[in-house]
Enzyme design. Structure first.
Site, short mmCIF file in Angstrom:
data_model
loop_
_atom_site.label_atom_id
_atom_site.label_comp_id
_atom_site.label_asym_id
_atom_site.label_seq_id
_atom_site.Cartn_x
_atom_site.Cartn_y
_atom_site.Cartn_z
N ASP A 59 0.87 -1.18 0.00
CA ASP A 59 0.00 0.00 0.00
C ASP A 59 0.90 1.23 0.00
N SER A 85 -9.59 5.49 -8.70
CA SER A 85 -9.71 6.22 -9.97
C SER A 85 -11.14 6.40 -10.49
N THR A 125 -4.75 14.06 -13.82
CA THR A 125 -5.89 13.96 -14.74
C THR A 125 -6.39 15.35 -15.15
N ASP A 126 -7.03 15.41 -16.30
CA ASP A 126 -7.63 16.68 -16.74
C ASP A 126 -8.80 17.08 -15.84
N GLU A 127 -9.32 16.11 -15.05
CA GLU A 127 -10.49 16.44 -14.20
C GLU A 127 -10.16 17.47 -13.13
N TYR A 153 -13.26 12.54 -6.21
CA TYR A 153 -12.10 11.98 -6.93
C TYR A 153 -11.20 13.10 -7.46
N SER A 156 -9.40 15.01 -4.82
CA SER A 156 -8.26 14.31 -4.21
C SER A 156 -7.06 14.34 -5.16
N LYS A 157 -7.30 14.26 -6.46
CA LYS A 157 -6.19 14.33 -7.42
C LYS A 157 -5.59 15.74 -7.43
N ASN A 183 -8.58 7.86 -20.94
CA ASN A 183 -7.87 6.80 -21.66
C ASN A 183 -8.83 5.67 -22.01
N PRO A 208 -26.39 1.62 -19.74
CA PRO A 208 -26.85 2.73 -18.90
C PRO A 208 -26.13 4.05 -19.18
N TYR A 210 -25.75 7.91 -18.65
CA TYR A 210 -26.17 8.89 -17.65
C TYR A 210 -26.81 10.11 -18.35
P1 NAD Z 1 -7.03 1.80 -12.07
O1 NAD Z 1 -8.10 2.01 -11.07
O2 NAD Z 1 -7.26 0.89 -13.23
O3 NAD Z 1 -5.72 1.25 -11.32
C1 NAD Z 1 -5.28 1.76 -10.09
C2 NAD Z 1 -4.22 0.80 -9.53
O4 NAD Z 1 -3.73 1.37 -8.30
C3 NAD Z 1 -4.76 -0.59 -9.19
O5 NAD Z 1 -3.85 -1.58 -9.62
C4 NAD Z 1 -4.85 -0.58 -7.65
O6 NAD Z 1 -4.67 -1.86 -7.08
C5 NAD Z 1 -3.70 0.36 -7.31
N1 NAD Z 1 -3.88 0.99 -5.99
C6 NAD Z 1 -4.99 1.62 -5.53
N2 NAD Z 1 -4.77 2.06 -4.28
C7 NAD Z 1 -3.50 1.74 -3.96
C8 NAD Z 1 -2.68 1.94 -2.81
N3 NAD Z 1 -3.16 2.56 -1.73
N4 NAD Z 1 -1.40 1.50 -2.83
C9 NAD Z 1 -0.91 0.85 -3.91
N5 NAD Z 1 -1.64 0.61 -5.03
C10 NAD Z 1 -2.93 1.05 -5.05
O7 NAD Z 1 -6.62 3.25 -12.55
P2 NAD Z 1 -6.14 3.77 -13.98
O8 NAD Z 1 -7.32 4.09 -14.81
O9 NAD Z 1 -5.09 2.87 -14.51
O10 NAD Z 1 -5.48 5.16 -13.57
C11 NAD Z 1 -4.12 5.23 -13.17
C12 NAD Z 1 -3.78 6.66 -12.82
O11 NAD Z 1 -4.00 7.50 -13.94
C13 NAD Z 1 -4.62 7.24 -11.68
O12 NAD Z 1 -3.77 8.02 -10.86
C14 NAD Z 1 -5.64 8.11 -12.38
O13 NAD Z 1 -6.03 9.18 -11.57
C15 NAD Z 1 -4.86 8.57 -13.59
N6 NAD Z 1 -5.65 8.89 -14.80
C16 NAD Z 1 -6.53 7.97 -15.32
C17 NAD Z 1 -7.21 8.25 -16.49
C18 NAD Z 1 -8.17 7.27 -17.12
O14 NAD Z 1 -8.83 7.59 -18.10
N7 NAD Z 1 -8.27 6.04 -16.63
C19 NAD Z 1 -7.00 9.49 -17.13
C20 NAD Z 1 -6.11 10.41 -16.57
C21 NAD Z 1 -5.43 10.08 -15.41
O1 TDX Z 2 -22.27 3.59 -16.86
C1 TDX Z 2 -21.81 4.70 -17.23
N1 TDX Z 2 -22.61 5.53 -17.97
C2 TDX Z 2 -22.22 6.76 -18.38
O2 TDX Z 2 -22.97 7.48 -19.05
C3 TDX Z 2 -20.48 5.14 -16.91
C4 TDX Z 2 -19.57 4.27 -16.11
C5 TDX Z 2 -20.09 6.38 -17.34
N2 TDX Z 2 -20.94 7.18 -18.04
C6 TDX Z 2 -20.46 8.53 -18.47
C7 TDX Z 2 -19.89 9.39 -17.36
C8 TDX Z 2 -18.83 10.19 -18.08
O3 TDX Z 2 -19.41 11.35 -18.67
O4 TDX Z 2 -19.37 8.30 -19.37
C9 TDX Z 2 -18.34 9.27 -19.20
C10 TDX Z 2 -17.05 8.56 -18.86
O5 TDX Z 2 -17.19 8.00 -17.58
P1 TDX Z 2 -16.01 7.19 -16.84
O6 TDX Z 2 -15.55 6.08 -17.73
O7 TDX Z 2 -16.46 6.87 -15.47
O8 TDX Z 2 -14.83 8.28 -16.86
P2 TDX Z 2 -14.71 9.77 -16.27
O9 TDX Z 2 -15.68 10.01 -15.18
O10 TDX Z 2 -14.74 10.71 -17.44
O11 TDX Z 2 -13.23 9.70 -15.62
C11 TDX Z 2 -12.16 9.04 -16.35
O12 TDX Z 2 -11.32 9.96 -16.97
C12 TDX Z 2 -10.47 10.76 -16.17
C13 TDX Z 2 -11.34 8.16 -15.41
O13 TDX Z 2 -12.20 7.24 -14.75
C14 TDX Z 2 -10.57 8.96 -14.41
O14 TDX Z 2 -9.75 8.12 -13.60
C15 TDX Z 2 -9.70 9.93 -15.17
O15 TDX Z 2 -9.04 10.78 -14.28
#
Ligand code: NAD
Ligand code: TDX
Length: 343
Positions: A59, A85, A125-127, A153, A156-157, A183, A208, A210
């Site tokens: 952790d 995330s 993240t861009d969020e 979320y 916290s980022k 991504n 589903p 939103y």
């Molecule tokens: P993910 O949820 O798929 O993976 C997160 C990983 O972190 C998991 O393997 C989990 O086990 C590990 N983890 C969680 N808490 C932990 C802890 N306390 N100690 C050690 N490991 C821990 O997330 P992701 O989509 O791969 O995102 C990775 C990073 O990129 C995140 O920081 C997220 O904010 C950022 N990000 C994601 C996206 C996206 O679209 N998914 C876009 C921009 C930025």
């Molecule tokens: O069931 C769904 N229905 C729906 O309409 C889900 C899961 C999502 N949505 C919508 C919400 C968002 O507008 O789709 C869009 C994308 O949703 P997510 O996949 O949950 O992504 P988002 O909330 O945009 O955040 C993602 O991008 C930025 C990642 O999860 C984050 O970790 C990253 O920082």
């Protein structure tokens, strides 16, 4: 170099490890991951036996454990992907987001200070910039856009980003931060929009969406994100933020329709459900800085990337079928069971 990749059993972290092992076979890679619901060791099965790879279940909030790992491995670089995330989960339970995303990041940086490090890179993240209005397509997030978060979320980022920059200014820690748009690609956990819709479509379950589904996200193929991070840690300037995105804005409803079309399913599966609380309308990255300073440009066009991604989910059903057959069922019932079907 020895590189610690935290969160490497998750979606982007695992893709980054594959990229590193391929592109920089001379580097030693240590994956540190707590293996939460989102981390999956089977994702790393193909690299587990490589001599320059090591997996450690840990952790990032465990100060003593992280300290011991640094003592053993003396890393040159830390790339911090570890995070909670998923926005919807943060709305249900913010506290674990604050713990991992903020406290965990500070623990990593404290240990980096103590041992010395070449670079601490924070994957953000861009969020953190909040959202943009739909009627202003001329607006984009730049690195100087004020932080203005909407969800637990993203807050916290943003908190972690501020701490990272503070450790640079106060202690001179050599840091960088990248802020990427949404991504998509292989190994994304099926709670996120694209893999959730693929899995539901294949099971002929409702899709589903939103609200009206008019929210816009700026989609980037995960390999392009990995390349960008790697450029930033090797060539990017210390103390700098780099936005990453490929000018690929799409409405949610259009993504879902496209998935139906690619899988030969009827759009009648689409169900409009109660909107996400505080739902951000539009994200759009201006990637000028990383392009002009580091020469980065996305290489995968969305139409190719989404086909590759759908193909991957079709070819790797055991990976996600196992996930959605377990605890995910409770998650799905809780998150979607109460959502009103609007139409
Ligand atoms: P993910 O949820 O798929 O993976 C997160 C990983 O972190 C998991 O393997 C989990 O086990 C590990 N983890 C969680 N808490 C932990 C802890 N306390 N100690 C050690 N490991 C821990 O997330 P992701 O989509 O791969 O995102 C990775 C990073 O990129 C995140 O920081 C997220 O904010 C950022 N990000 C994601 C996206 C996206 O679209 N998914 C876009 C921009 C930025
Ligand atoms: O069931 C769904 N229905 C729906 O309409 C889900 C899961 C999502 N949505 C919508 C919400 C968002 O507008 O789709 C869009 C994308 O949703 P997510 O996949 O949950 O992504 P988002 O909330 O945009 O955040 C993602 O991008 C930025 C990642 O999860 C984050 O970790 C990253 O920082």
């Amino acid at each position: 170099m020895t590189i610690i990749v935290t969160g490497g059993a998750g979606f982007i972290g695992s893709n980054y490890i594959f990229y590193l092992l391929e592109k920089h076979p001379e580097d030693r890679i240590i994956c540190l991951d707590k293996l939460t619901y989102a981390g999956n060791l089977s994702t790393l099965a193909s690299v587990m036996d490589k001599p320059n790879f090591r997996f450690v279940k840990l952790d990032i909030c465990d100060r003593e454990g992280v300290y011991q790992l640094f003592e053993d491995e003396k890393p040159d670089v830390v790339v911090n992907f570890a995070a909670e995330s998923h926005v919807d989960r943060s709305i249900e339970n913010p506290s674990i987001f604050l713990q991992t995303n903020i406290i965990g990041t500070s623990v990593l940086m404290d240990v980096c200070r103590e041992f010395g490090i070449g670079r601490f890179h924070q994957v953000s993240t861009d969020e953190v910039y909040g959202d943009l209005p739909l009627d202003r397509p001329d607006l984009f997030f730049t690195e100087t856009t004020p932080l203005h978060t909407s969800s637990p979320y993203s807050s916290s980022k943003a908190g972690a980003d501020l701490l990272v920059m503070a450790y640079h200014r106060t202690y001179g820690l050599p840091v960088s931060v990248s802020r990427c748009s949404n991504n998509y690609g292989a190994y994304q956990f099926p709670e996120k929009l694209i893999p959730l819709m693929i899995a539901n479509c294949l099971a002929d379950k409702p899709l589903p969406v939103y609200g009206e589904g008019l929210n816009v996200r700026d989609w980037l193929f995960v390999d392009d994100h990995c390349k960008a991070i790697d450029l930033v840690i090797r060539k990017g300037r210390e103390g700098e933020v780099y936005n990453i995105g490929g000018h690929n804005e799409m409405r949610n409803i259009d993504i879902v329709k496209l998935i139906c079309h690619e899988l030969g399913k009827s759009e009648s599966l689409i169900t409009h459900v109660t909107d996400r609380k505080g739902h951000d309308m539009r994200y759009a990255i201006d990637p000028t800085k990383i392009h002009t300073e580091l020469g980065w440009l996305p290489e995968t066009k969305f139409e190719d990337g989404i086909r590759k991604t759908i193909r991957w989910y079709l070819d790797n059903k055991p990976w996600w079928a196992e996930i959605i057959s377990g605890e995910y069922q409770n998650y799905y019932a809780k998150m979607y069971g109460d959502r009103e079907h609007l139409r």
